[in-house]
Design an enzyme around this catalytic site. Sequence first.
Site, mmCIF file in Angstrom:
data_model
loop_
_atom_site.group_PDB
_atom_site.id
_atom_site.type_symbol
_atom_site.label_atom_id
_atom_site.label_comp_id
_atom_site.label_asym_id
_atom_site.label_seq_id
_atom_site.Cartn_x
_atom_site.Cartn_y
_atom_site.Cartn_z
ATOM 1 N N TYR A 165 -22.284 34.246 37.905
ATOM 2 C CA TYR A 165 -22.193 32.779 37.964
ATOM 3 C C TYR A 165 -22.121 32.185 36.554
ATOM 4 O O TYR A 165 -21.184 31.433 36.237
ATOM 5 C CB TYR A 165 -23.400 32.191 38.724
ATOM 6 C CG TYR A 165 -23.608 30.717 38.433
ATOM 7 C CD1 TYR A 165 -22.670 29.760 38.838
ATOM 8 C CD2 TYR A 165 -24.727 30.268 37.725
ATOM 9 C CE1 TYR A 165 -22.846 28.408 38.543
ATOM 10 C CE2 TYR A 165 -24.908 28.928 37.433
ATOM 11 C CZ TYR A 165 -23.965 27.992 37.843
ATOM 12 O OH TYR A 165 -24.134 26.665 37.545
ATOM 13 N N THR A 190 -23.472 24.096 32.749
ATOM 14 C CA THR A 190 -24.886 24.447 32.891
ATOM 15 C C THR A 190 -25.464 25.015 31.601
ATOM 16 O O THR A 190 -24.728 25.591 30.792
ATOM 17 C CB THR A 190 -25.015 25.505 34.023
ATOM 18 O OG1 THR A 190 -26.329 26.046 33.999
ATOM 19 C CG2 THR A 190 -24.028 26.652 33.856
ATOM 20 N N ASP A 191 -26.774 24.892 31.468
ATOM 21 C CA ASP A 191 -27.438 25.494 30.295
ATOM 22 C C ASP A 191 -27.421 27.022 30.357
ATOM 23 O O ASP A 191 -27.661 27.699 29.352
ATOM 24 C CB ASP A 191 -28.879 24.982 30.154
ATOM 25 C CG ASP A 191 -29.775 25.240 31.360
ATOM 26 O OD1 ASP A 191 -29.299 25.814 32.363
ATOM 27 O OD2 ASP A 191 -30.961 24.866 31.296
ATOM 28 N N GLU A 192 -27.131 27.575 31.546
ATOM 29 C CA GLU A 192 -27.156 29.040 31.690
ATOM 30 C C GLU A 192 -26.102 29.746 30.858
ATOM 31 O O GLU A 192 -26.166 30.964 30.684
ATOM 32 C CB GLU A 192 -26.946 29.431 33.150
ATOM 33 C CG GLU A 192 -28.060 29.003 34.024
ATOM 34 C CD GLU A 192 -28.021 29.691 35.367
ATOM 35 O OE1 GLU A 192 -27.345 30.720 35.494
ATOM 36 O OE2 GLU A 192 -28.679 29.191 36.275
ATOM 37 N N LYS A 195 -19.062 30.168 34.568
ATOM 38 C CA LYS A 195 -19.189 28.805 34.020
ATOM 39 C C LYS A 195 -18.887 28.817 32.510
ATOM 40 O O LYS A 195 -18.242 27.908 31.992
ATOM 41 C CB LYS A 195 -20.602 28.253 34.263
ATOM 42 C CG LYS A 195 -20.933 27.952 35.716
ATOM 43 C CD LYS A 195 -20.072 26.865 36.349
ATOM 44 C CE LYS A 195 -20.324 25.484 35.822
ATOM 45 N NZ LYS A 195 -19.591 24.450 36.578
HETATM 46 P P1 NAD Z 1 -23.563 22.910 45.121
HETATM 47 O O1 NAD Z 1 -23.382 24.345 45.427
HETATM 48 O O2 NAD Z 1 -24.659 22.155 45.799
HETATM 49 O O3 NAD Z 1 -22.211 22.112 45.427
HETATM 50 C C1 NAD Z 1 -20.958 22.603 45.083
HETATM 51 C C2 NAD Z 1 -19.916 21.762 45.804
HETATM 52 O O4 NAD Z 1 -18.617 22.220 45.402
HETATM 53 C C3 NAD Z 1 -19.990 21.865 47.323
HETATM 54 O O5 NAD Z 1 -19.852 20.596 47.912
HETATM 55 C C4 NAD Z 1 -18.798 22.763 47.673
HETATM 56 O O6 NAD Z 1 -18.261 22.518 48.964
HETATM 57 C C5 NAD Z 1 -17.824 22.393 46.570
HETATM 58 N N1 NAD Z 1 -16.847 23.463 46.309
HETATM 59 C C6 NAD Z 1 -17.095 24.787 46.120
HETATM 60 N N2 NAD Z 1 -15.940 25.460 45.922
HETATM 61 C C7 NAD Z 1 -14.945 24.531 45.965
HETATM 62 C C8 NAD Z 1 -13.539 24.606 45.814
HETATM 63 N N3 NAD Z 1 -12.916 25.771 45.587
HETATM 64 N N4 NAD Z 1 -12.830 23.464 45.904
HETATM 65 C C9 NAD Z 1 -13.433 22.280 46.152
HETATM 66 N N5 NAD Z 1 -14.770 22.154 46.312
HETATM 67 C C10 NAD Z 1 -15.516 23.267 46.224
HETATM 68 O O7 NAD Z 1 -23.705 22.835 43.547
HETATM 69 P P2 NAD Z 1 -24.567 21.869 42.630
HETATM 70 O O8 NAD Z 1 -25.904 22.454 42.435
HETATM 71 O O9 NAD Z 1 -24.421 20.489 43.124
HETATM 72 O O10 NAD Z 1 -23.768 22.044 41.253
HETATM 73 C C11 NAD Z 1 -22.656 21.210 40.955
HETATM 74 C C12 NAD Z 1 -22.178 21.501 39.553
HETATM 75 O O11 NAD Z 1 -23.230 21.299 38.623
HETATM 76 C C13 NAD Z 1 -21.707 22.942 39.355
HETATM 77 O O12 NAD Z 1 -20.584 22.915 38.504
HETATM 78 C C14 NAD Z 1 -22.885 23.610 38.651
HETATM 79 O O13 NAD Z 1 -22.442 24.679 37.845
HETATM 80 C C15 NAD Z 1 -23.415 22.463 37.816
HETATM 81 N N6 NAD Z 1 -24.844 22.514 37.472
HETATM 82 C C16 NAD Z 1 -25.779 22.684 38.451
HETATM 83 C C17 NAD Z 1 -27.141 22.634 38.111
HETATM 84 C C18 NAD Z 1 -28.226 22.770 39.168
HETATM 85 O O14 NAD Z 1 -29.406 22.779 38.829
HETATM 86 N N7 NAD Z 1 -27.909 22.855 40.462
HETATM 87 C C19 NAD Z 1 -27.508 22.441 36.777
HETATM 88 C C20 NAD Z 1 -26.501 22.303 35.808
HETATM 89 C C21 NAD Z 1 -25.180 22.319 36.174
HETATM 90 O O1 DAU Z 2 -30.106 25.928 34.756
HETATM 91 C C1 DAU Z 2 -29.124 25.362 35.542
HETATM 92 C C2 DAU Z 2 -28.880 26.209 36.770
HETATM 93 O O2 DAU Z 2 -30.000 26.013 37.625
HETATM 94 C C3 DAU Z 2 -27.592 25.865 37.487
HETATM 95 O O3 DAU Z 2 -26.508 26.187 36.661
HETATM 96 C C4 DAU Z 2 -27.479 26.608 38.812
HETATM 97 O O4 DAU Z 2 -26.332 26.155 39.522
HETATM 98 C C5 DAU Z 2 -28.714 26.345 39.636
HETATM 99 O O5 DAU Z 2 -28.672 27.098 40.838
HETATM 100 C C6 DAU Z 2 -29.969 26.707 38.841
HETATM 101 O O6 DAU Z 2 -30.015 28.132 38.607
HETATM 102 P P1 DAU Z 2 -31.385 28.965 38.772
HETATM 103 O O7 DAU Z 2 -31.032 30.354 39.019
HETATM 104 O O8 DAU Z 2 -32.323 28.632 37.666
HETATM 105 O O9 DAU Z 2 -31.951 28.221 40.109
HETATM 106 P P2 DAU Z 2 -32.634 28.773 41.437
HETATM 107 O O10 DAU Z 2 -33.021 27.562 42.227
HETATM 108 O O11 DAU Z 2 -31.846 29.812 42.106
HETATM 109 O O12 DAU Z 2 -33.964 29.463 40.889
HETATM 110 C C7 DAU Z 2 -34.882 28.772 40.038
HETATM 111 C C8 DAU Z 2 -35.938 29.778 39.604
HETATM 112 O O13 DAU Z 2 -36.751 30.134 40.744
HETATM 113 C C9 DAU Z 2 -35.388 31.068 39.075
HETATM 114 O O14 DAU Z 2 -36.237 31.543 38.044
HETATM 115 C C10 DAU Z 2 -35.450 32.029 40.280
HETATM 116 C C11 DAU Z 2 -36.683 31.549 41.003
HETATM 117 N N1 DAU Z 2 -36.737 31.702 42.469
HETATM 118 C C12 DAU Z 2 -35.646 31.304 43.197
HETATM 119 C C13 DAU Z 2 -35.672 31.367 44.569
HETATM 120 C C14 DAU Z 2 -34.478 30.937 45.405
HETATM 121 C C15 DAU Z 2 -37.895 32.165 43.095
HETATM 122 O O15 DAU Z 2 -38.893 32.496 42.425
HETATM 123 N N2 DAU Z 2 -37.929 32.209 44.451
HETATM 124 C C16 DAU Z 2 -36.867 31.837 45.228
HETATM 125 O O16 DAU Z 2 -36.980 31.896 46.467
#
Ligand code: NAD
Ligand code: DAU
Length: 337
Positions: free
Chosen positions: A153, A126-128, A157
């Site tokens: 988190y 992730t970019d975080e 990562k």
């Molecule tokens: P998500 O929470 O929707 O899905 C995570 C999945 O991993 C689920 O299906 C869960 O059951 C599985 N999982 C969790 N723990 C596990 C374990 N111990 N063993 C096997 N499976 C397990 O997450 P997401 O948003 O789809 O993110 C997926 C990946 O992408 C993560 O590595 C996250 O850091 C990365 N990522 C997410 C975002 C975003 O915007 N959501 C952006 C950049 C990177």
């Molecule tokens: O940047 C990549 C990341 O993006 C991933 O690594 C993470 O897995 C993914 O969850 C996401 O992280 P954020 O914390 O940016 O996403 P989230 O959807 O939780 O929140 C997006 C923004 O919205 C953040 O600034 C917090 C805000 N927010 C979130 C929720 C749930 C609100 O204002 N209201 C809300 O109810």
Amino acid sequence: MPRHLLVTGGAGFIGSAFVHHVVTTTDAHVTVLDKLTYAGHRESLAGLPEERVRLVVGDVADQGLVDELVGSLTGEDDAIVHYAAESHNDNSLNDPSPFLTTNLIGTFTLLEAARRHDVRFHHISTDEVYGDLELDDPVRFTEHTAYNPSSPYSASKAGSDMLVRAWVRSFGVQATISNCSNNYGPRQHVEKFIPRQITNLIDGIRPRLYGAGLNVRDWIHADDHSSAVLAILDRGRIGETYLIGADGEKNNLEVVQMILEAFGRPADDFDHVTDRPGHDLRYAIDSTKLREELGWTPSFQDFEAGLAATIDWYRENEAWWRPQKAETEAKYAKTGQ
Ligand code: NAD
Ligand code: DAU
């Protein structure tokens, strides 16, 4: 023999988007390894051909299981694509423990198996890991930005990325890393920002904005994330990191107001709620390396159109998200969010 991919976390939001993308754009076979935590859904793989997609329910930190699955990847183009993680910042603030187990020990377990069996490994990050930017910072994140994670988190990562780099350098593991910005699209858990507001509005609840809503996220459609990962698997250089982003910066207030407009509601029909502790201000990705070196471009250029399609998906797939909604909102209520 077609390529065989082991996709961890393939029943989650982005992992399932990748599995759908692989099945529709290649002839590869996929084994999904997923623990089916609260964030994983069998239904997210529904409709995919059984002869090409197999779900193994299990933990990425289970050494025996991981070794067996990785050991079955014998083709030259076979690979592990590691999505599995605890992924939600707010949960990591309430209880960091599973983030350390899954994101660090899980990645370590997979790396060791990749090393033993000499299998190509792609790590999804992730970019975080780079921390946050000022609103007027002229330089976006690049592959050279120093790591500076803010939450349990993002720290976990960042640690997992460091493990991958060390396993490449010390053991010659054939690995690449990608760090992507915020994804949106179908099948995202209702705890996350965009699906939470969409499903709130379906339920007649006002959207919830943390703080003033001025935090900026750089949105990319999950399908574009998937095409970038395939490009890296196919043409990426071993040992390299690629940043994935689609120039989609928007502040949270703008996004909430777009969602409100799509529901025909007034622009001020939302609530400000308690801010997230340590809330990162702005993420922004410079994806020049990925675009110039691998020739990747995103296909979702119009965020409003992608958002409208995402809203339609949640309207049409209530059975998918409804079971998670009440519990998620009860958790947020406890922290005043
Ligand atoms: P998500 O929470 O929707 O899905 C995570 C999945 O991993 C689920 O299906 C869960 O059951 C599985 N999982 C969790 N723990 C596990 C374990 N111990 N063993 C096997 N499976 C397990 O997450 P997401 O948003 O789809 O993110 C997926 C990946 O992408 C993560 O590595 C996250 O850091 C990365 N990522 C997410 C975002 C975003 O915007 N959501 C952006 C950049 C990177
Ligand atoms: O940047 C990549 C990341 O993006 C991933 O690594 C993470 O897995 C993914 O969850 C996401 O992280 P954020 O914390 O940016 O996403 P989230 O959807 O939780 O929140 C997006 C923004 O919205 C953040 O600034 C917090 C805000 N927010 C979130 C929720 C749930 C609100 O204002 N209201 C809300 O109810």
